[in-house]
Every structure is written in C-alpha cells, then in structure tokens.
Motif scaffolding. Structure first.
Motif, PDB file in Angstrom:
ATOM      1  N   PHE A 131     111.011  42.914  22.363  1.00 31.56           N
ATOM      2  CA  PHE A 131     110.462  43.698  23.477  1.00 31.56           C
ATOM      3  C   PHE A 131     111.416  44.828  23.873  1.00 31.56           C
ATOM      4  O   PHE A 131     111.004  45.977  24.069  1.00 31.56           O
ATOM      5  CB  PHE A 131     110.209  42.775  24.674  1.00 31.56           C
ATOM      6  CG  PHE A 131     109.699  43.489  25.891  1.00 31.56           C
ATOM      7  CD1 PHE A 131     108.341  43.824  25.992  1.00 31.56           C
ATOM      8  CD2 PHE A 131     110.540  43.846  26.928  1.00 31.56           C
ATOM      9  CE1 PHE A 131     107.867  44.487  27.108  1.00 31.56           C
ATOM     10  CE2 PHE A 131     110.065  44.517  28.043  1.00 31.56           C
ATOM     11  CZ  PHE A 131     108.710  44.831  28.135  1.00 31.56           C
ATOM     12  N   PHE A 132     112.691  44.492  23.959  1.00 31.76           N
ATOM     13  CA  PHE A 132     113.646  45.485  24.453  1.00 31.76           C
ATOM     14  C   PHE A 132     114.115  46.455  23.375  1.00 31.76           C
ATOM     15  O   PHE A 132     114.941  47.308  23.640  1.00 31.76           O
ATOM     16  CB  PHE A 132     114.842  44.780  25.103  1.00 31.76           C
ATOM     17  CG  PHE A 132     114.501  44.165  26.432  1.00 31.76           C
ATOM     18  CD1 PHE A 132     114.099  44.964  27.502  1.00 31.76           C
ATOM     19  CD2 PHE A 132     114.531  42.786  26.609  1.00 31.76           C
ATOM     20  CE1 PHE A 132     113.773  44.404  28.724  1.00 31.76           C
ATOM     21  CE2 PHE A 132     114.202  42.224  27.828  1.00 31.76           C
ATOM     22  CZ  PHE A 132     113.808  43.027  28.900  1.00 31.76           C
ATOM     23  N   LYS A 133     113.555  46.307  22.178  1.00 32.76           N
ATOM     24  CA  LYS A 133     113.788  47.359  21.192  1.00 32.76           C
ATOM     25  C   LYS A 133     113.019  48.613  21.563  1.00 32.76           C
ATOM     26  O   LYS A 133     113.363  49.708  21.141  1.00 32.76           O
ATOM     27  CB  LYS A 133     113.380  46.876  19.803  1.00 32.76           C
ATOM     28  CG  LYS A 133     114.371  45.883  19.172  1.00 32.76           C
ATOM     29  CD  LYS A 133     114.000  45.576  17.744  1.00 32.76           C
ATOM     30  CE  LYS A 133     115.002  44.649  17.082  1.00 32.76           C
ATOM     31  NZ  LYS A 133     116.323  45.286  16.955  1.00 32.76           N
ATOM     32  N   THR A 134     111.966  48.429  22.356  1.00 36.43           N
ATOM     33  CA  THR A 134     111.133  49.572  22.760  1.00 36.43           C
ATOM     34  C   THR A 134     111.103  49.741  24.274  1.00 36.43           C
ATOM     35  O   THR A 134     110.421  50.635  24.769  1.00 36.43           O
ATOM     36  CB  THR A 134     109.701  49.384  22.235  1.00 36.43           C
ATOM     37  OG1 THR A 134     109.176  48.129  22.718  1.00 36.43           O
ATOM     38  CG2 THR A 134     109.692  49.397  20.717  1.00 36.43           C
ATOM     39  N   LYS A 169     117.887  53.227  21.760  1.00 43.05           N
ATOM     40  CA  LYS A 169     118.295  52.677  20.463  1.00 43.05           C
ATOM     41  C   LYS A 169     119.681  52.032  20.511  1.00 43.05           C
ATOM     42  O   LYS A 169     119.975  51.129  19.735  1.00 43.05           O
ATOM     43  CB  LYS A 169     118.271  53.774  19.411  1.00 43.05           C
ATOM     44  CG  LYS A 169     116.870  54.240  19.056  1.00 43.05           C
ATOM     45  CD  LYS A 169     116.927  55.367  18.035  1.00 43.05           C
ATOM     46  CE  LYS A 169     115.504  55.847  17.690  1.00 43.05           C
ATOM     47  NZ  LYS A 169     115.541  56.964  16.704  1.00 43.05           N
ATOM     48  N   LYS A 170     120.518  52.510  21.427  1.00 44.58           N
ATOM     49  CA  LYS A 170     121.881  51.990  21.503  1.00 44.58           C
ATOM     50  C   LYS A 170     121.990  50.732  22.343  1.00 44.58           C
ATOM     51  O   LYS A 170     123.054  50.135  22.440  1.00 44.58           O
ATOM     52  CB  LYS A 170     122.813  53.064  22.072  1.00 44.58           C
ATOM     53  CG  LYS A 170     123.069  54.209  21.108  1.00 44.58           C
ATOM     54  CD  LYS A 170     124.044  55.207  21.723  1.00 44.58           C
ATOM     55  CE  LYS A 170     124.335  56.352  20.750  1.00 44.58           C
ATOM     56  NZ  LYS A 170     125.303  57.324  21.312  1.00 44.58           N
ATOM     57  N   GLN A 171     120.867  50.308  22.938  1.00 44.14           N
ATOM     58  CA  GLN A 171     120.906  49.102  23.750  1.00 44.14           C
ATOM     59  C   GLN A 171     121.279  47.881  22.900  1.00 44.14           C
ATOM     60  O   GLN A 171     120.828  47.758  21.761  1.00 44.14           O
ATOM     61  CB  GLN A 171     119.557  48.840  24.422  1.00 44.14           C
ATOM     62  CG  GLN A 171     119.219  49.811  25.525  1.00 44.14           C
ATOM     63  CD  GLN A 171     117.955  49.389  26.246  1.00 44.14           C
ATOM     64  OE1 GLN A 171     117.922  49.337  27.458  1.00 44.14           O
ATOM     65  NE2 GLN A 171     116.892  49.085  25.496  1.00 44.14           N
ATOM     66  N   ASN A 172     122.027  47.015  23.442  1.00 45.39           N
ATOM     67  CA  ASN A 172     122.371  45.755  22.786  1.00 45.39           C
ATOM     68  C   ASN A 172     121.285  44.744  23.141  1.00 45.39           C
ATOM     69  O   ASN A 172     121.422  43.942  24.064  1.00 45.39           O
ATOM     70  CB  ASN A 172     123.740  45.270  23.235  1.00 45.39           C
ATOM     71  CG  ASN A 172     124.181  44.031  22.479  1.00 45.39           C
ATOM     72  OD1 ASN A 172     123.486  43.557  21.570  1.00 45.39           O
ATOM     73  ND2 ASN A 172     125.332  43.498  22.859  1.00 45.39           N
TER      74      ASN A 172
END
Length: 464
Positions: free
Chosen positions: A36-39, A105-108
């Motif tokens: 989910f948190f990829k987007t 995109k840089k989120q872990n």
C-alpha cells in the motif's frame, strides 16, 4: 487417555490455532502495508507543512494545489499590528513536478509500522510559483510600509540635564528593512508557512545603541565623573571657576573610546589664565638682612603660570573628581599677591658679603657664609630676583669640564643654583674672587639641608 487430558490437548490446539491466525493476519497486514505504501505516503508525512498521510502522489499533488490556491499568510507586526497576504494577490500557484514522486519512492515501506508514532516532514524548494513583482507591490501596499505609519528607530544617547549627563532610552520605532522583509515573506510563502512574525524574523531596523549598552553606560559614567567637580582658582582678590559648564566643552573621545579631556582646549583655557593673571620680573625695592634698602633688578621672579604643567595639573585635578580650591602651577611665582610679592619666606644672598640668609614666615632660620661664582674667571653669580625652579636630592651637576655629586640641589637660573659642597672646607671671605664656583652658591651641607627642607619651588631668591 482421560477426559481431562483430552480437554487440555484440545485447548492447546485452539490457542496455537489462534496464534497462528493472528500471526498470519498480522503478516498479511504488514505485507499489505508494504504494498500500500509503495503508492501512498506513510502516516504523519508532511510536505511543506501539508499533511499527506495515506495519499497517493496524484492525491497529494491535487491536495497541495488546493491548499496553495487558498493560501493565506498572516503577517504579525510590532505593536500588535496584523496584516495578511493571499495567494491570488501575488499570483501564487502550485506547479507539480516529480519531486513528490521522488519522495514517495524513497520511503522505507518496510518500516511503515515504525512511522505511525512520529511521521516525517519534507521540505521542497519547488512546487509553488508566484509573481515577484506582485509580491513586492503587495508588500509596499501594507500599512506597515506607509510613511505616515513609520517611526524610525533612534539610538539611546547621552544628554545633559541639570542633574548631569543622563541616558535617554532608545526608540525602537517600527521601520522595516524592505530587503529583509521581502526575503522573510518570500521564504514564508515558498515554505507555505501560515504565519510570519516580522520581529522574530529580524525584519525591523533596530537602534544601533540601546540604553543598556555597556559603552554608553561607560561614557555616561566617565562624562559625569569628569564634570562633577568644581575647581576654583584663588588669585587673592579674584577667583576663576572651572565647573561643568566649562569642562563639558573639553570632553573628547580618545583612541581607546574613552571620554577624556581635550588637552589642547584645556591648554587654551590655561593660556587665557596666564594672559589675565600673570606678572613677570620687575625692579624691586628690598630691605636686606643688614637693614639696607636697595633696588634689585633682573632675574625671572614674578607670577607666571607654567602653561604645560598647569594644563596637566588641571587635567589631573579634574580627573581626580575632588572639588578644590587651587592655585596654578607657576613657572615663576611671587610668594604672595600682595604689593610685596617676595613675601616673608625667601633666601637672600649678598655677593659682596659672601653671605646667605633664609627667612621662613618672617623668621631667620639660616645665616651662613657661602662661596659664589669665580670672579677672576668671569663666572660671577648673576644678580637679580629669582625663583627656585626645582628641587632635587641627590643630583649630579655637570658642565664642560666637571661632574659634581651633591645632595641638595636648588636651581634658580639655569645651571646656577644653591647646593651643598662637601669638597670645600671653608666658606665666605674672598674665596669667590679666585676660588669661586662656576656660578652656583656653594653652601655648607647642614645649611643647604635646612634650606632644602624648608623651601618650596617658586620661593624667591634675592641676589645682589
């Protein structure tokens, strides 16, 4: 197997099953969160102060666009003034680019669970645009920039009052530095800040000197100390007063930044004193110790202020802070201001009789033979009325062909003076005719000591 054991086995199986189910569900939620948190932005994510939690890149772009379109900056001014700046007034718009996508995109995402308690804020230098000319125009139209509303800052200063020199507090005013204000507003707009405190942002022009300024306080203290004194010159029948009204015109800052006295201006004052009060040598009638009335001329005796010394002495007296009555330092000094300015304390020397007397307060304290200048060599002690120029003990008297050590030295005319002469065994008589001094008055040690200890610089010496 007993019924109890069967029940315990069944309970364990149920518990284990529940744990397995919980772990599977938790894992599913965790894995689902990763995808989910990829987007979507992680919880607590803020971009330029805008909350983007759980939003996609597109949703964030749209949300920020909406936020920018209704953006208002509250401008808080000094003295509780408050004005505002709105997006449309400066042509503020949001322009999307790939910056938000790059952040996403840089989120872990693997650590999305850890972001729940605190979140993360991002600051983008891009994203909003505005018309700089409109921004400048808007700022100039604010009430805080209108001339009739502006009070310029004023430095704290020192002013003279009846009580002395006092510090007048600074005036803060409300005059803004246009360049600093523009930069602060520009930064606030670009960062989408909701409020801007102009004072906290350092936009106001400030006084250079405040009332608690250490240097200002030091100067006030120095000026008050220098002027809080009254020096009175006593000229017998007249006086001259040096007080604050006079001294204040002499105050000047030295190279170290301290208030002191302008020596040149003090010297001008002392010079005027000399012009008004000095006298110089004259021919006088004098009653000798032997009772004869004679006329004595020549010499340098009289009232004449030593300009350099008195300038320094006056400066020193003022700096001492002690109110006082004083007389000037004289280069030539009559013993008093009466008609008989020789007074009743003096030294008398008879060249003919080779004898010297000293009177102190009218009382004879010395009566001694002496040896004066060698007559045969033309070194005669000059006649006239002189003043003791200095006192030195011990001293070395030097000439072209001699250097003599003496204990008591009282010069009265250049290198001519009264001194002890321990190299002589006899004094008086006709010794001066062929065995005299180079011009000085050679005196027995004990008598020279008495004179030295009882005479002051400036006392008259009558030579005839």
């Amino acid at each position: 197997m007993t019924k109890e054991k069967v029940k315990m086995s069944t309970g364990r199986k149920v518990l284990i099953g529940l744990i397995v189910v919980f772990v599977v569900l938790a894992l599913a939620v965790y894995v689902g969160g990763i995808f989910f948190f990829k987007t979507h932005f992680l919880p607590g994510s803020k971009i330029n102060g805008v909350d983007c939690s759980f939003k996609t890149e597109k949703q964030t772009q749209e949300y920020m666009r909406e936020e920018v379109s209704v953006y208002t900056l509250a401008i808080n001014e000094r003295d509780e003034g408050r004005e505002k700046l709105e997006a449309e007034e400066i042509g503020l718009t949001y322009e999307s680019d790939d910056s938000i996508g790059k952040i996403l995109k840089k989120q872990n995402t693997a650590a999305w669970v850890l972001s729940l308690p605190k979140g993360k804020s991002y600051q983008l230098d891009t994203g909003v645009t505005y018309d700089q000319e409109k921004l400048q125009k808007k700022l100039k139209s604010l009430n805080c920039f209108q001339e009739e509303n502006i009070t310029a800052p004023q430095d704290a200063s020192i002013q003279e009052t009846d009580a002395g020199f006092e510090i007048v507090p600074e005036v803060l005013g409300n005059q803004l530095d246009e360049e600093r204000t523009y930069e602060a507003v520009q930064k606030a707009v670009e960062n989408q800040e909701q409020e801007l405190n102009l004072e906290e942002a350092g936009c106001y022009m400030e006084p250079a000197v405040y009332q608690d300024d250490k240097t200002l306080k030091k100067h006030q203290k120095q000026m008050n100390k220098l002027t809080d004194v009254v020096i009175t010159y006593d000229f017998a029948d007249r006086t001259e007063t040096v007080d604050k009204d006079v001294i204040k015109n002499w105050l000047v800052l030295d190279k170290k930044g301290n208030y002191t006295l302008d020596e040149a201006k003090v010297a001008e004052y002392v010079n005027q004193l000399g012009y008004d009060y000095d006298t110089f040598g004259c021919t006088r009638e004098f009653v000798t110790a032997l009772g004869e009335t004679i006329r004595v001329k020549g010499g340098d005796y009289g009232w004449a202020i030593d300009q350099d010394k008195e300038t320094k002495a006056l400066i020193k007296a003022i700096k001492s802070g002690e109110t006082q009555v004083r007389e000037p330092v004289y280069a030539f000094k009559g013993w008093d201001r009466s008609t008989n300015d020789i007074g009743d304390t003096y030294v008398e020397i008879s060249l003919k009789d080779q004898r010297m007397w000293m009177y102190k307060d009218g009382q004879l304290i010395v009566d001694t033979p002496v040896v004066t200048g060698n007559h045969s060599k033309g070194w005669d002690t000059p006649a006239g009325v002189y003043a003791v120029d200095a006192k030195k003990s011990p001293a070395v008297l030097t000439g072209e062909d001699y250097a003599s050590d003496v204990t008591f030295w009282l010069p009265i005319n250049g290198n001519v003076g009264i001194h002890d002469a321990d190299w002589r065994e006899e004094f008086g008589g006709d010794l001066y005719l062929t065995e005299g001094s180079h011009g000085c008055i050679n005196t027995p040690y004990d008598q020279a000591e008495i004179i030295y200890n009882n005479i002051e610089i400036g006392a008259p010496v009558v030579v005839y």
